[in-house]
Design a protein around this motif. Structure first.
Motif, short mmCIF file in Angstrom:
data_model
loop_
_atom_site.label_atom_id
_atom_site.label_comp_id
_atom_site.label_asym_id
_atom_site.label_seq_id
_atom_site.Cartn_x
_atom_site.Cartn_y
_atom_site.Cartn_z
N VAL A 116 0.88 -1.19 -0.11
CA VAL A 116 0.14 -0.01 -0.01
C VAL A 116 0.82 1.22 0.11
N VAL A 117 0.93 1.76 -0.85
CA VAL A 117 2.02 2.91 -1.31
C VAL A 117 1.29 4.26 -1.46
N GLY A 118 1.93 5.37 -0.90
CA GLY A 118 1.38 6.66 -1.24
C GLY A 118 2.27 7.48 -1.97
N ARG A 119 1.85 7.85 -3.12
CA ARG A 119 2.62 8.83 -3.95
C ARG A 119 1.83 10.25 -3.83
N TYR A 120 2.30 11.16 -2.80
CA TYR A 120 1.48 12.26 -2.63
C TYR A 120 2.21 13.44 -3.37
N SER A 121 1.45 14.37 -3.81
CA SER A 121 2.05 15.69 -4.23
C SER A 121 1.83 16.72 -3.13
N THR A 122 1.10 16.44 -2.39
CA THR A 122 0.73 17.16 -1.03
C THR A 122 0.64 16.35 0.03
N LYS A 123 1.75 16.17 1.11
CA LYS A 123 1.80 15.48 2.00
C LYS A 123 0.29 15.51 2.92
N PRO A 124 0.18 14.04 3.45
CA PRO A 124 -1.13 14.20 4.13
C PRO A 124 -1.05 14.92 5.56
N THR A 125 -2.25 15.40 5.92
CA THR A 125 -1.99 16.35 7.11
C THR A 125 -2.14 15.39 8.45
N GLY A 126 -2.46 14.07 8.26
CA GLY A 126 -2.20 13.08 9.24
C GLY A 126 -1.11 12.26 9.10
N SER A 127 -1.11 11.10 8.56
CA SER A 127 -0.16 10.22 8.27
C SER A 127 -0.76 9.10 6.96
N HIS A 128 0.51 8.60 6.55
CA HIS A 128 -0.07 7.59 5.43
C HIS A 128 -0.97 6.34 5.86
N ILE A 129 -0.58 5.70 7.02
CA ILE A 129 -1.28 4.86 7.86
C ILE A 129 -1.70 5.07 9.17
N TYR A 130 -2.84 5.29 9.50
CA TYR A 130 -3.23 5.70 10.87
C TYR A 130 -3.82 4.54 11.66
N TYR A 131 -3.33 4.10 12.85
CA TYR A 131 -3.67 2.74 13.49
C TYR A 131 -4.57 3.31 14.64
N GLU A 132 -6.02 2.84 14.40
CA GLU A 132 -6.99 3.26 15.57
C GLU A 132 -6.62 2.76 16.73
N ALA A 133 -6.93 3.81 17.93
CA ALA A 133 -6.72 3.35 19.15
C ALA A 133 -7.47 1.98 19.91
N SER A 134 -8.69 2.19 19.34
CA SER A 134 -9.59 1.20 19.61
C SER A 134 -9.44 -0.32 19.24
N SER A 135 -8.20 -0.33 18.46
CA SER A 135 -7.97 -1.87 18.05
C SER A 135 -7.66 -2.69 19.09
N THR A 136 -7.84 -4.07 18.93
CA THR A 136 -7.68 -5.05 19.99
C THR A 136 -7.28 -6.23 19.29
N GLY A 137 -6.80 -6.09 18.02
CA GLY A 137 -6.26 -7.31 17.38
C GLY A 137 -4.99 -7.02 16.92
N ASP A 138 -4.46 -7.86 15.97
CA ASP A 138 -3.09 -7.77 15.38
C ASP A 138 -3.12 -7.15 14.14
N PHE A 139 -1.73 -6.86 13.45
CA PHE A 139 -1.46 -5.99 12.22
C PHE A 139 -0.43 -6.78 11.67
N ARG A 140 -0.48 -7.02 10.47
CA ARG A 140 0.57 -7.42 9.36
C ARG A 140 0.63 -6.30 8.29
N VAL A 141 1.70 -5.84 8.31
CA VAL A 141 1.83 -4.72 7.34
C VAL A 141 3.05 -4.94 6.76
N GLU A 142 3.06 -5.04 5.15
CA GLU A 142 4.15 -5.54 4.52
C GLU A 142 4.50 -4.34 3.37
N ASN A 143 5.53 -3.84 3.38
CA ASN A 143 6.06 -3.01 2.03
C ASN A 143 4.87 -1.86 1.85
#
Length: 210
Positions: A116-143
């Motif tokens: 999952v790739v971001g090619r931004y001409s204007t950078k995000p006001t937040g972030s490319h990937i935002y992890y929700e604080a309410s998450s209770t599970g696992d994450f697998r993030v590759e490239n």
């Protein structure tokens, strides 16, 4: 799908709430608009299971008249699925992207992102990937990365959290080294307890390799 205002495709639980959306395969799709009014281009909510989306292009070019609030482009919260081979982009005229991906992982689930790739001409006001604080599970993030702006935000998983951290994957890992000292200060590499060092959220972390 083009020229939409309040999102293009949302996969969510219906008003009757008698069943969950499941077994959905989305591939080779373009979501492109310069008339944003609110809401993500693509949304899969936490009621969904076994939703796979791949080969997706999402472009946030600009706002409809009277609107100017940056938006999350993809909201991904389904379980037993994956979001893969995605390009998120925007124009240079306005800050249209808050976060490229708003990511949630529920109990007993693993949120999977690949390429999952971001090619931004204007950078995000937040972030490319935002992890929700309410998450209770696992994450697998590759490239998954962006060319500019913050790479991750929200409650970024770390080894010190009670919930499972980001999983390390076999094979080449970008931004990894056996020579950087991790946040715990140790740099022990031996034949019985080899360690891999990976940078997560700007910090070098270590994990034992078995």
């Amino acid at each position: 799908m083009e020229a939409f205002g309040t999102g293009a495709l949302w996969i969510t639980q219906g008003t009757a709430k008698n069943n969950n959306p499941n077994g959905i395969y989305l591939t080779d799709c373009k979501f492109e608009t310069s008339r944003m009014q609110g809401g993500p281009h693509l949304k899969v909510d936490a009621s969904c299971r076994h939703v796979y989306a791949s080969n997706i292009y999402a472009y946030a070019g600009g706002f409809a008249s009277g609107y100017s609030t940056a938006q999350n482009i993809i909201a991904w919260a389904g379980s037993a699925g994956a979001l893969e081979n995605v390009l998120i982009a925007n124009g240079s005229s306005a800050a249209t992207v808050n976060s490229g991906i708003d990511l949630y992982s529920g109990s007993g689930s693993t949120a999977v992102l690949r390429n999952v790739v971001g090619r931004y001409s204007t950078k995000p006001t937040g972030s490319h990937i935002y992890y929700e604080a309410s998450s209770t599970g696992d994450f697998r993030v590759e490239n998954c990365y962006a060319n500019i702006g913050g790479q991750s935000g929200g409650t970024v998983p770390t080894k010190n959290q009670p919930n499972p951290p980001l999983r390390m994957v076999a094979g080449a890992v970008s931004d990894a080294s056996f020579t950087h000292t991790p946040v715990d200060g140790t740099l022990a590499v031996d034949s019985t307890n080899r360690r891999l060092y990976v940078r997560v959220g700007g910090k070098w972390l270590s994990t034992a390799l078995s």
